[in-house]
Design a protein around this motif. Structure first.
Motif, PDB file in Angstrom:
ATOM      1  N   GLN A 139      -4.286   2.352  12.083  1.00 36.33           N
ATOM      2  CA  GLN A 139      -5.762   2.333  11.900  1.00 36.33           C
ATOM      3  C   GLN A 139      -5.980   2.190  10.483  1.00 36.33           C
ATOM      4  OE1 GLN A 139      -7.431   5.702  14.042  1.00 36.33           O
ATOM      5  NE2 GLN A 139      -7.442   4.565  16.081  1.00 36.33           N
ATOM      6  N   LYS A 140      -5.248   3.197   9.525  1.00 38.33           N
ATOM      7  CA  LYS A 140      -5.701   3.019   7.927  1.00 38.33           C
ATOM      8  C   LYS A 140      -5.271   1.717   7.590  1.00 38.33           C
ATOM      9  CE  LYS A 140      -5.008   6.078   3.984  1.00 38.33           C
ATOM     10  NZ  LYS A 140      -4.532   7.090   3.402  1.00 38.33           N
ATOM     11  N   LEU A 141      -4.336   1.072   8.114  1.00 33.71           N
ATOM     12  CA  LEU A 141      -3.942  -0.334   7.544  1.00 33.71           C
ATOM     13  C   LEU A 141      -4.694  -1.529   7.908  1.00 33.71           C
ATOM     14  CD1 LEU A 141       0.134  -0.082   7.977  1.00 33.71           C
ATOM     15  CD2 LEU A 141      -1.250  -0.114   6.084  1.00 33.71           C
ATOM     16  N   LYS A 145      -3.171   7.049  13.286  1.00 28.71           N
ATOM     17  CA  LYS A 145      -3.937   7.244  12.061  1.00 28.71           C
ATOM     18  C   LYS A 145      -3.422   6.083  11.034  1.00 28.71           C
ATOM     19  CE  LYS A 145      -5.730  11.818  12.653  1.00 28.71           C
ATOM     20  NZ  LYS A 145      -5.699  13.175  11.955  1.00 28.71           N
ATOM     21  N   PHE A 146      -2.106   6.084  10.851  1.00 37.74           N
ATOM     22  CA  PHE A 146      -1.234   5.265  10.065  1.00 37.74           C
ATOM     23  C   PHE A 146      -1.687   3.600  10.227  1.00 37.74           C
ATOM     24  CE2 PHE A 146       2.299   2.627   9.193  1.00 37.74           C
ATOM     25  CZ  PHE A 146       2.489   2.500   7.938  1.00 37.74           C
ATOM     26  N   SER A 162      -0.507  10.978  14.066  1.00 38.93           N
ATOM     27  CA  SER A 162       0.002  10.574  12.760  1.00 38.93           C
ATOM     28  C   SER A 162       0.131   9.137  12.638  1.00 38.93           C
ATOM     29  CB  SER A 162       0.832  11.723  12.274  1.00 38.93           C
ATOM     30  OG  SER A 162       0.521  12.912  12.009  1.00 38.93           O
ATOM     31  N   GLU A 185       2.621   9.350   5.547  1.00 38.78           N
ATOM     32  CA  GLU A 185       2.544   8.108   5.902  1.00 38.78           C
ATOM     33  C   GLU A 185       3.777   7.147   5.164  1.00 38.78           C
ATOM     34  OE1 GLU A 185      -2.516   7.928   5.844  1.00 38.78           O
ATOM     35  OE2 GLU A 185      -1.194   7.535   3.830  1.00 38.78           O
ATOM     36  N   MET A 224       0.106   5.924  -0.434  1.00 38.43           N
ATOM     37  CA  MET A 224      -0.159   6.632   0.776  1.00 38.43           C
ATOM     38  C   MET A 224       0.447   8.272   0.766  1.00 38.43           C
ATOM     39  SD  MET A 224       1.957   3.922   3.727  1.00 38.43           S
ATOM     40  CE  MET A 224       1.280   2.421   3.961  1.00 38.43           C
ATOM     41  N   SER A 225       0.190   8.819   1.757  1.00 35.21           N
ATOM     42  CA  SER A 225       0.569  10.215   1.461  1.00 35.21           C
ATOM     43  C   SER A 225       1.974  10.348   2.093  1.00 35.21           C
ATOM     44  CB  SER A 225      -0.216  11.145   2.647  1.00 35.21           C
ATOM     45  OG  SER A 225       0.086  10.645   4.112  1.00 35.21           O
ATOM     46  N   ARG A 257       0.869  -1.140   0.048  1.00 39.47           N
ATOM     47  CA  ARG A 257      -0.034   0.107  -0.039  1.00 39.47           C
ATOM     48  C   ARG A 257       0.794   1.213   0.110  1.00 39.47           C
ATOM     49  NH1 ARG A 257      -4.818  -1.343   4.442  1.00 39.47           N
ATOM     50  NH2 ARG A 257      -5.659  -2.986   3.213  1.00 39.47           N
TER      51      ARG A 257
END
Length: 283
Positions: A56-58, A53-54, A50, A18, A14-15, A10
């Motif tokens: 949790q996004k995974l 959130k990283f 940050s 991230e 990512m940003s 991913r």
């Protein structure tokens, strides 16, 4: 899918922040157990939120969940996935080494397959097949990458495709001057950084050709010039093992492309060329 593989697959979506977290985690997976989320944030100069959130996004509940998952992945890589039993005690060191190498190659192939969507592999094969109808396929690689470029050029030639292979950037730059719209350039470069290859790729794009890069799954200059990118994921802390994993995963990826091109109506041409060459190879 392991946490490390999920991060690698991913990363491109990512940003910027991230990607910084992802790169740090991938580079320091074995040391991550010693980092709290705040220490990781401090090391990267970002906020603790940050990091959360990283995670949790995974798909993880939070940083502890991610850290535990990565710890398990590292332990499996160090110790092997299979439990030890009495029969294993009788396996000599050579057999153990062979099994471990096969397992690591399999993991590299699976990771590589997961980061190359079927649509991308199909698009690469379609571009090559389209160039074969009156066009040319150029191939270049430097050093060890030239071995893969040369071998793939030979296989394309057996399909009746005009393959222009060269390992000299100056000669390839001259050859590319004859490229036309619809032609394809395959650039083999594990790390995707050599300036001459980037120059050739940019020049080929100017000639309205299609550039296909074959590199590691990392951000690199060569990928920026490519219309299509084939990516290889192969990781091992042992310097003598990692190149073997890279070559194995890359070969399987190229085999997939070759099969697709061959099945696009070129089986008869392949068979005819093999029959014509066979007398030359017989003693």
């Amino acid at each position: 899918m392991s946490a490390l593989l999920k991060i690698r697959s991913r990363r491109d979506q990512m940003s910027a922040i991230e990607r910084r977290i992802a790169d740090f985690v991938l580079d320091n997976a074995q040391l991550l157990r010693d980092y709290s989320s705040q220490q990781l944030a401090n090391a990267l100069g970002i906020s603790q939120s940050s990091v959360v959130k990283f995670c949790q996004k995974l798909g993880f509940k939070g940083y502890p969940d991610l850290k535990y998952s990565i710890g398990e992945a590292v332990a499996r890589a160090d110790n092997g996935d299979e439990p030890v039993n009495d029969a294993d005690a009788d396996v000599d060191s050579d057999d153990a080494m062979a099994c471990d190498l096969w397992r690591r190659k399999t993991e590299a192939e699976e990771e590589t397959r997961s980061i190359n969507p079927p649509d991308t592999v199909t698009a690469v094969a379609a571009a090559i097949a389209a160039a074969a109808d009156g066009g040319k396929v150029f191939l270049i690689g430097l050093g060890a990458d030239d071995i893969r470029a040369r071998a793939f050029a030979l296989r394309l030639s057996l399909l009746g495709i005009l393959a222009v292979h060269n390992f000299d950037p100056a000669h390839m730059a001259a050859s590319v001057s004859a490229a036309n719209a619809g032609d394809v350039l395959l650039v083999f470069s594990e790390h995707g950084k050599p300036p001459p290859l980037c120059y050739i790729a940019r020049y080929f794009r100017e000639r309205q050709g299609t550039v296909i890069s074959i590199t590691r799954h990392t951000s690199n200059p060569l990928r920026a010039y490519a219309n299509l990118a084939l990516l290889v994921s192969a990781h091992d802390d042992r310097a003598h093992i990692e190149p073997l994993l890279y070559h194995s995963a890359l070969q399987h990826l190229l085999d997939r492309v070759f099969v697709l091109v061959c099945e696009a109506g070129r089986e008869e041409q392949l068979q005819a060329n093999l029959e014509r060459l066979q007398p030359m190879l017989e003693p």
